[in-house]
Design an enzyme around this catalytic site. Structure first.
Site, PDB file in Angstrom:
ATOM      1  N   THR A  94      13.580  -4.477  -0.967  1.00 17.06           N
ATOM      2  CA  THR A  94      13.015  -5.436  -0.019  1.00 17.06           C
ATOM      3  C   THR A  94      14.046  -5.979   0.964  1.00 17.06           C
ATOM      4  O   THR A  94      13.678  -6.722   1.871  1.00 17.06           O
ATOM      5  CB  THR A  94      12.362  -6.601  -0.770  1.00 17.06           C
ATOM      6  OG1 THR A  94      13.303  -7.153  -1.702  1.00 17.06           O
ATOM      7  CG2 THR A  94      11.137  -6.125  -1.530  1.00 17.06           C
ATOM      8  N   LEU A 112      20.792  -5.718   2.238  1.00 20.04           N
ATOM      9  CA  LEU A 112      20.842  -5.520   3.687  1.00 20.04           C
ATOM     10  C   LEU A 112      20.975  -6.849   4.417  1.00 20.04           C
ATOM     11  O   LEU A 112      21.697  -6.961   5.411  1.00 20.04           O
ATOM     12  CB  LEU A 112      19.588  -4.781   4.151  1.00 20.04           C
ATOM     13  CG  LEU A 112      19.529  -4.410   5.633  1.00 20.04           C
ATOM     14  CD1 LEU A 112      20.615  -3.396   5.962  1.00 20.04           C
ATOM     15  CD2 LEU A 112      18.158  -3.849   5.991  1.00 20.04           C
ATOM     16  N   HIS A 137      13.341   1.008  12.579  1.00 17.92           N
ATOM     17  CA  HIS A 137      13.709   2.361  12.160  1.00 17.92           C
ATOM     18  C   HIS A 137      13.235   3.429  13.134  1.00 17.92           C
ATOM     19  O   HIS A 137      13.676   4.585  13.024  1.00 17.92           O
ATOM     20  CB  HIS A 137      13.139   2.638  10.765  1.00 17.92           C
ATOM     21  CG  HIS A 137      13.783   1.830   9.682  1.00 17.92           C
ATOM     22  ND1 HIS A 137      15.074   2.044   9.260  1.00 17.92           N
ATOM     23  CD2 HIS A 137      13.321   0.779   8.940  1.00 17.92           C
ATOM     24  CE1 HIS A 137      15.384   1.181   8.308  1.00 17.92           C
ATOM     25  NE2 HIS A 137      14.337   0.405   8.099  1.00 17.92           N
ATOM     26  N   HIS A 187     -13.407  16.559  -9.863  1.00 19.24           N
ATOM     27  CA  HIS A 187     -12.726  15.325 -10.273  1.00 19.24           C
ATOM     28  C   HIS A 187     -12.420  14.451  -9.052  1.00 19.24           C
ATOM     29  O   HIS A 187     -12.735  13.244  -9.040  1.00 19.24           O
ATOM     30  CB  HIS A 187     -11.428  15.680 -11.016  1.00 19.24           C
ATOM     31  CG  HIS A 187     -10.668  14.493 -11.525  1.00 19.24           C
ATOM     32  ND1 HIS A 187     -10.727  14.085 -12.837  1.00 19.24           N
ATOM     33  CD2 HIS A 187      -9.827  13.619 -10.902  1.00 19.24           C
ATOM     34  CE1 HIS A 187      -9.962  13.016 -13.003  1.00 19.24           C
ATOM     35  NE2 HIS A 187      -9.398  12.721 -11.836  1.00 19.24           N
ATOM     36  N   GLU A 188     -11.823  15.044  -8.021  1.00 19.05           N
ATOM     37  CA  GLU A 188     -11.492  14.277  -6.820  1.00 19.05           C
ATOM     38  C   GLU A 188     -12.748  13.860  -6.067  1.00 19.05           C
ATOM     39  O   GLU A 188     -12.783  12.775  -5.466  1.00 19.05           O
ATOM     40  CB  GLU A 188     -10.568  15.101  -5.910  1.00 19.05           C
ATOM     41  CG  GLU A 188      -9.221  15.450  -6.520  1.00 19.05           C
ATOM     42  CD  GLU A 188      -8.418  14.213  -6.893  1.00 19.05           C
ATOM     43  OE1 GLU A 188      -8.595  13.157  -6.253  1.00 19.05           O
ATOM     44  OE2 GLU A 188      -7.616  14.292  -7.842  1.00 19.05           O
ATOM     45  N   ASP A 212      -5.460   8.028 -14.789  1.00 15.61           N
ATOM     46  CA  ASP A 212      -6.567   7.114 -14.480  1.00 15.61           C
ATOM     47  C   ASP A 212      -6.830   6.171 -15.650  1.00 15.61           C
ATOM     48  O   ASP A 212      -7.036   4.962 -15.463  1.00 15.61           O
ATOM     49  CB  ASP A 212      -7.829   7.918 -14.153  1.00 15.61           C
ATOM     50  CG  ASP A 212      -7.643   8.812 -12.939  1.00 15.61           C
ATOM     51  OD1 ASP A 212      -6.806   8.465 -12.087  1.00 15.61           O
ATOM     52  OD2 ASP A 212      -8.323   9.855 -12.845  1.00 15.61           O
TER      53      ASP A 212
END
Length: 805
Positions: free
Chosen positions: A353, A357, A491, A575-576, A650
């Site tokens: 986070t 920096l 960035h 499944h998806e 899951d």
């Protein structure tokens, strides 16, 4: 010489041509001139005799003048040296002005033999000997190369001499008697070191090969008896007997025998200096085993390129840090109101986070010395090193005050005390106690602000966290959507973007696609996009590259070459499809962005959603999320009548959500309005904070909650079975579906959803972060000359890109 010329001149032999006769008072010449010359001749003769008699005196005087000059480097110990007080100053002659001496040119710091600096003085850190003591071999130093070359030549010549010198020819006693002594070619015998005898031949009778011969002897007494007996047998009597000379020679072999010992000692010294206590030193002290108690902290001055304009997404934390720097630069602003300057602040928050920096940016713009050290550097293999390094660290900080001291990962040394009495734990506690005393004890540190960073504030000792040591706790959490947009802008600066892309719009779009990302994740996305563009030899980075980078960070590496059996591929597709359709028709489920059956990372399929920027969740919202997560397992059971291991992840997520609702959030009527901390992964749990009966009740309620969510999902997908089949078949055909494909198959989603940046930030007052500074922090990193600031002066905020003056 002057006397001799005067004598010759007086005799008339040295009168220069054209020179007039010597003028006398009254201008008279003749006899008076001759009389005057005789007197002058007599005086010159006397002076010449005196000068000849005082030659020794002149030599002694010259030697004294030579010795009166102090040796180089010892001038300050002599009264007339250049650094000492001069006892006698040459007086200025009346009417004669002293010409000012030209100023000596300054010597270059690294020039000259000796590495720059006076002899006997302390060598600076750039000197080759100082670098060599730290274990760094200075091959780039000319003086070191010269010393190394001469040393190598010396030892090379030494070895060459011993390896290739003529060692003579060894013979036996019998050969000596029969071939040399009996033939009368021996001039004398040299007994060397009472160990062997060297035979010296009579001139003109040297052997053909030119080598001398020698033979070993057991003892001198035995050799003398044998030689006496042999000469009697050969009839050598009186003056014809061979003389024996005893000599002692040093062939230097002892140096060769000492070479392994010297090399071993040098290696041990080098190893000690480069050992655990010598690596990473900052040049303070000797280094090595004798300085393990010295701190390894680094003092940074104008060595950091990171500025506050490079830090985004944590504006509140930046204001706090700016205020700490303002405390040091302008303390009168606060002391006039009776305020005390805070001792320090601790930066907490998840990894990535921006805690470190932010500290780097502070070092880059604070305009005060910045001392940085890691918490793990206090603990070493030696007992007592930790407290000694803490004392040395704060002594260094006081010497550089006003300054900022940053301790990164302070949890390595600041853990709670009283957890066992092991050796390492005791050393850590001693180090922590010394840290507590230095931060707020009798020897209070003034004008030193202490910053620390950690992502485990829960394990820190309470005494370390109290006001007076760390007065402020600054939490730096994951950035919100505005913060992510600001981070993307930072960035995106160095990236070569496609000409059709605007950085402002691109940053906002990417921020809306990356909910929950930390600053490190955002930086990783931008870097991955650049790598993907370079992989495809693109001239610039386009939006597709950023989307692929986001998928790469979220789902992992795409495995297009992984072979799936047709039956497995069909199972993954259904499944998806179950996940996608369940989320499409549940109100509180996250909007779907993309679904794919191309394997990524550890999973065989991948579904990307767009979670809301939400901090509070209701029971209904959590239940809808559980149902969406169970959609894949339910779809497998409905269409194939069997279940597979593909739903393991899951089920883990559903179980965690159910336990959190019951144990932490108090969302169960039977368990009640209570909250217990769930153990972290990897933590050792010795006992639970509740009874066995409560634990059994919690397990039963979790099972009931998951079963209810499963039944609800079965009912939903049974009703929408045709839609699930449509999505699965199209997935098998295209392998990747986006939101537009889902709208074509299922129609618009029956619930309103937010997908753009503007929709997400609606009602927050502005589209971007508020980066304005309070009036008292306009010149946070500058010293004010007066007590009042001109109100009309406009100062650009460093947050908006301006650096220090």
């Amino acid at each position: 010489m002057a006397h001799r010329c005067l004598l010759l001149w007086g005799r008339g032999a040295c009168r220069p041509r054209g020179m007039p006769p010597m003028l006398l008072p009254g201008g008279r010449t003749g006899s008076t001139e001759r009389l005057y010359l005789r007197m002058l001749y007599r005086y010159a003769t006397t002076q010449a005799k005196t000068s000849r008699n005082s030659l020794l005196t002149d030599v002694i005087a010259a030697y004294q003048r030579l010795c009166s000059r102090p040796p180089k480097g010892f001038e300050k110990y002599f009264p007339n040296g250049k650094n000492g007080k001069k006892t006698s100053e040459p007086k200025e002659v009346m009417g004669e002005k002293k010409e000012p001496k030209p100023a000596a040119a300054p010597r270059p710091s690294g020039g000259g033999v000796g590495g720059g600096g006076k002899r006997g003085g302390k060598k600076d850190d750039s000197h080759w000997w100082s670098r060599f003591q730290k274990g760094d071999i200075p091959w780039d130093d000319k003086e070191f190369k010269m010393y190394f070359l001469w040393t190598a030549l010396f030892w090379g010549g030494f070895l060459f001499y011993f390896l290739f010198k003529s060692s003579g020819r060894e013979i036996t006693w019998k050969d000596f008697a029969n071939n040399y002594l009996s033939k009368g070619v021996v001039d004398r015998l040299e007994v060397v070191n009472k160990r062997f005898v060297r035979v010296t031949f009579t001139p003109g009778k040297t052997p053909v090969d030119g080598q001398y011969v020698w033979f070993n002897i057991g003892s001198v007494d035995t050799f003398e008896r044998n030689l006496e007996t042999l000469q009697q047998e050969l009839g050598i009597e009186g003056e014809n007997r061979v003389p024996v000379v005893y000599i002692a020679e040093s062939d230097g072999s002892f140096l060769l025998s000492m070479l392994p010992t010297v090399l071993i000692i040098a290696f041990l010294l080098y190893t000690i200096r480069r050992g655990p206590a010598g690596i990473g030193r900052t040049g303070r002290g000797m280094g090595g085993l004798f300085s393990v108690g010295e701190t390894t902290a680094k003092v940074l001055k104008d060595e950091i390129d990171v500025k506050f304009k490079d830090v985004a997404g944590c504006e509140e934390a930046k204001l706090e840090i700016m205020e700490f720097v303002n405390f040091l630069k302008n303390p009168k602003q606060y002391q006039d109101l009776g305020a005390k300057i805070p001792k320090g602040a601790i930066l907490t928050g998840p990894p990535g986070t921006g805690k470190t920096l932010l500290a780097k940016a502070t070092a880059g713009e604070a305009n005060v010395p910045f001392i940085t050290v890691s918490g793990s550097e206090f603990l070493e293999m030696f007992v007592g090193v930790g407290p000694a390094r803490v004392r040395d660290l704060f002594a260094l900080a006081r010497k550089n005050a006003p300054c900022i001291l940053f301790i990164d990962e302070i949890d390595a040394v600041g853990r709670k005390r009283g957890r066992g009495n092991f050796g390492g734990q005791s050393e850590q506690e001693n180090t922590l106690n010394q840290l507590l005393v230095e931060m707020d004890g009798f020897n209070t540190t003034t004008n030193v602000v202490i910053l620390a960073g950690t992502n485990r504030p829960d394990i820190l000792d309470p005494a370390l966290m109290r006001p007076g040591r760390f007065d402020r706790q600054i939490f730096i959490g994951p950035p919100d959507i505005k913060g992510r947009a600001s981070i993307f802008k930072v960035h995106l600066r160095p990236l070569k973007l496609d000409s059709t892309l605007e950085k402002e719009k691109l940053a906002r779009k990417l921020a809306s696609l990356t909910p929950g990302f930390s600053g490190a994740d955002v930086a990783n996305v931008c870097n991955e996009a650049a790598l993907i563009a370079a992989r495809h030899l693109s001239d610039s980075i386009n939006q597709k590259h950023f989307e692929q980078a986001i998928e790469r960070v979220i789902g992992g590496l795409e495995k297009k070459t992984q072979v799936l059996q047709p039956e497995e591929k069909k199972t993954v597709a259904y499944h998806e499809a179950g996940h996608a359709v369940a989320g499409w028709y549940l109100e509180h489920a996250d909007p779907l962005l993309k679904v794919s059956i191309i394997p990524r990372g550890k999973g065989l399929g991948y579904a990307q959603y767009l979670p809301r920027e939400q901090y509070l969740y209701t029971r209904e919202q959590l239940l809808d999320r559980m149902c969406m997560t169970l959609g894949g397992r339910v779809s497998e059971e409905i269409f194939f009548g069997r279940i597979t291991t593909g739903a393991q992840d899951d089920l883990r997520k559903v179980t965690q959500s159910a336990y959190a609702q019951i144990v932490q959030f108090g969302m169960n009527e039977k368990v009640g309005q209570i909250s217990f901390d769930l153990p972290r992964q990897g933590d050792m749990v010795l006992e639970k904070p509740y009874s066995e009966a409560t634990a059994r009740l919690i397990d039963d309620e979790v099972r009931i909650l998951i079963n209810d969510a499963y039944k609800r999902t079965v009912a939903l997908l049974t009703e929408k079975k045709a839609d699930v089949e449509k999505v699965a078949l199209l997935l098998l055909e295209k392998e990747v579906l986006d939101k537009n494909d889902m709208v074509e198959l299922l129609g618009p989603r029956p619930f309103a959803e937010k997908s753009t940046y503007e929709e997400f930030v609606e009602g927050t007052g502005s589209l971007d972060e508020d980066t304005s500074l309070p009036e008292g922090l306009k010149d946070w990193n500058r010293e004010r000359e007066g007590s009042e600031e001109p109100s009309g002066e406009k100062v650009t905020s460093p947050v908006q890109g301006a650096g220090p003056a």
